[in-house]
Structure formats: C-alpha cells, structure tokens
Design a protein around this motif. Sequence first.
Motif, mmCIF file in Angstrom:
data_model
loop_
_atom_site.group_PDB
_atom_site.id
_atom_site.type_symbol
_atom_site.label_atom_id
_atom_site.label_comp_id
_atom_site.label_asym_id
_atom_site.label_seq_id
_atom_site.Cartn_x
_atom_site.Cartn_y
_atom_site.Cartn_z
ATOM 1 N N ILE A 62 80.420 7.723 -72.952
ATOM 2 C CA ILE A 62 79.673 6.567 -72.448
ATOM 3 C C ILE A 62 80.381 5.267 -72.812
ATOM 4 O O ILE A 62 80.492 4.347 -71.989
ATOM 5 C CB ILE A 62 78.232 6.581 -73.000
ATOM 6 N N ALA A 63 80.882 5.181 -74.040
ATOM 7 C CA ALA A 63 81.584 3.966 -74.464
ATOM 8 C C ALA A 63 82.851 3.743 -73.642
ATOM 9 O O ALA A 63 83.178 2.601 -73.285
ATOM 10 C CB ALA A 63 81.922 4.052 -75.948
ATOM 11 N N LEU A 64 83.567 4.819 -73.320
ATOM 12 C CA LEU A 64 84.768 4.678 -72.491
ATOM 13 C C LEU A 64 84.415 4.172 -71.098
ATOM 14 O O LEU A 64 85.112 3.321 -70.528
ATOM 15 C CB LEU A 64 85.507 6.013 -72.405
ATOM 16 N N ARG A 65 83.338 4.681 -70.552
ATOM 17 C CA ARG A 65 82.900 4.211 -69.235
ATOM 18 C C ARG A 65 82.496 2.741 -69.289
ATOM 19 O O ARG A 65 82.817 1.948 -68.395
ATOM 20 C CB ARG A 65 81.735 5.063 -68.736
ATOM 21 N N ALA A 66 81.797 2.350 -70.355
ATOM 22 C CA ALA A 66 81.377 0.958 -70.511
ATOM 23 C C ALA A 66 82.580 0.029 -70.651
ATOM 24 O O ALA A 66 82.606 -1.070 -70.072
ATOM 25 C CB ALA A 66 80.453 0.821 -71.715
ATOM 26 N N LEU A 67 83.589 0.449 -71.415
ATOM 27 C CA LEU A 67 84.799 -0.356 -71.547
ATOM 28 C C LEU A 67 85.505 -0.511 -70.209
ATOM 29 O O LEU A 67 86.053 -1.583 -69.903
ATOM 30 C CB LEU A 67 85.738 0.272 -72.576
ATOM 31 N N ASP A 68 85.489 0.526 -69.407
ATOM 32 C CA ASP A 68 86.102 0.444 -68.092
ATOM 33 C C ASP A 68 85.371 -0.584 -67.217
ATOM 34 O O ASP A 68 86.013 -1.369 -66.501
ATOM 35 C CB ASP A 68 86.077 1.821 -67.429
ATOM 36 N N ILE A 69 84.044 -0.605 -67.289
ATOM 37 C CA ILE A 69 83.269 -1.587 -66.526
ATOM 38 C C ILE A 69 83.602 -3.000 -66.995
ATOM 39 O O ILE A 69 83.875 -3.899 -66.180
ATOM 40 C CB ILE A 69 81.759 -1.302 -66.681
#
Length: 375
Positions: free
Chosen positions: A178-185
């Motif tokens: 989830i954190a990786l996805r958030a960083l991508d956003i």
Amino acid sequence: MTDYIGLTWDHPRGRRALEAASGDLGDGDTLRWEVQSLEGFESAPIDELAQRYDLLVLDHPHLGDALSTRSLRPLDELFDSTQISRWADGAVGPSISSYRMQGRLWALPLDAATQVSARRRDLVPNAPKTWDEAVDLAESGLVATSVAGPHAFLSLCSVVVSLGDDPGHAGAMFDRPIALRALDILTSLSQRAPEGTHGLNPIALLDRMRDRGDIGFVPLVYGYVNYSSDSVAFGAPPASDGRVGSTIGGTGIAITRRSEPSARLLDHLAWLLSEPVQRGFIPQHAGQPGLRAAWTDAEVDAAAHGFYSATLATIESSWVRPRLPGYIPFQSLASAAVRAVLAGARRPDDALDEIEERFALLQSTPIPLEQKEPA
C-alpha cells in the motif's frame, strides 16, 4: 497576582483570537501571548518551551516528548470531570481524543484542522473525486502537493489511509504494498507540480493559490478557513473506493509544569472552549473552532463560504498520528525520505526501509507512566 505567558503560532488563525481575549484576567492576573513560526510550532522541542511558558499551543504528536519529560500538567487535575466530559462530547472529530494519553487529558482542543483538498473555483470547477482523477488533472500542471517540512510524510500517511492501511497500529508503520502504491501516486502528482511549490508550507501554498492563480488544486493540505472564499474552495481529498484519508492536525492549549494556574486563568481557558465563544468570538477573530457545534452552525459556515460543511466528514474520520517520544524528529526524517523519492533521488523501497527501521526504534522507548504530584 501572576503574569502568565503563552506561546502560540504566528498566523491570524493561531494568534488573533487569543490576543484579543488576553490581558487582564481579574484579581491582578494577566495573560499575554508570544508567537513562533509554523515551522517552530511543528518541530520545536516541547520540553525547552515548557520551561519558558505557562501555556503552550501544541499539536498532539508532541505529547510523547511532553509526557516523557513531564513538561505538562494533566488537565483532569485542574478541571472537573463533568466539564471535561462536555468538551469530549462536543469536540469535532478526534480533536480532544488526540490529546488523551494514559487515561488523562493534556490539552484543550481550541482549534480543529485536518488535511483536506483546496481548489481554485475558476481553474478547477469540479474537484477530483479519486486519486486517478487527481493524477489525470496533474497533467495540466495545475496540481501542487504539500510536501515541505513534515507534510510529505503526512501526505503519504493520508494516502495510505485512503488505500485501506492504518499506519503505525500493527507494529510496522506501513503495509508495504500500500505504501508503494501511495508513493507512486504522490510521485505522479509532485513531478508535474508548478515550479517552486515543493518548498512551500501550507500557508505559503494557499497564499500562492489565492494570489498567483497558477495552482488549481491541492489534493491534501491542512484546511485554513481564512482562505475559503468565492475563489478558493475546500473539500474532501480524493478517495480510493470511496474511502477518504486525512491526518488530523489542529491545536490544543496545554498548561506547563512551571505554571501555577489560578482560578482566573482556568476560567479563561474554559471560556475559550465554551460553545458561545466557539461559535462567535473565535470565528469572528480568524480562528478555526474545535467544537462540532461551531462546525455545524449554519451562520458560521455561511460566513466561511461553506468551509465547515464541506470538510466536516473528512475531519470526523481523520487519522491520529503516533504520540511517542522522539516522534517529531522521526516525522522530519521520514518526510525527507519521502521527498527524496518524489524527486527521483531515492528508491521507494530503500526509503520505506529507513522509515520502518526508525519507527521500530521509536517504539522501543516507552513513555514513563504519569505519577500524581505529592500532596
């Protein structure tokens, strides 16, 4: 007769109402307020400030350090339980619960704020409802992110909350995917932001949105009622599957250990938290009240161009940060790591590894149990 000194933060929202209400408290007691910058409010060592001031306007993440250094007086020793219960029932969102630790209350929720979205009505007639829509809008160059100081990390926390995580409450700071996805956003948004916006704190960011007109939308920024107008609108941040993420801020008034509060001072603080003052005096002096009664008052909302009704649901569901000794420097370090990722200078996994390592160290320092003062 006592001359009390308080410290608040240097913005009309933080100082004007307190200064207007200060002065003669009766029976020779007086109260005056000094100010510090927003950056000082966010990061200054609480134990040092507590040695110089009787009252401190602070944010809830400072409580870990404040309790570990025994810098504050527990308010349940100064106010009766009926009064505290009324405040607890009346506070908007987790505004008062964020100042509770070890079963005690450490600050009064004078001011309530959380991360919301802001937009220029002329440039962005309809706010993006999802993160995908926000990323699409960023292609226009009108989207700025609030990533200066601690805000890069706070924005990351809010995005992961919207994606279904509960940061810091299962041992680790984040669920890694989830954190990786958030960083991508956040990276997709930040890389297309107007030039020169990455170093702006929320006040400067909103100043630029209002004055220059090159920022059309900020998906996560602390709400400031002072900027709500016919041209600038606040609302919920973008959501993921209908879930909104936001990290509560706001301010509370704490009484330091150095202070011997008189009945006049305590009456003054109770007056500031009274419903008539929260619905009248506070918003009339550029303040942002902490009681739900003010946020749901139709006249208060209309005077604020709909700020309160547009952001009430967001603050009611907002996330409360960890309150551990050393959290404030951890937050600064974590934010720097996030900014490095957004700038393309660091791999996301490496930054998250460092954040998790530092968070694990943070949790290894327990807060000493509060002991009552000897009679």
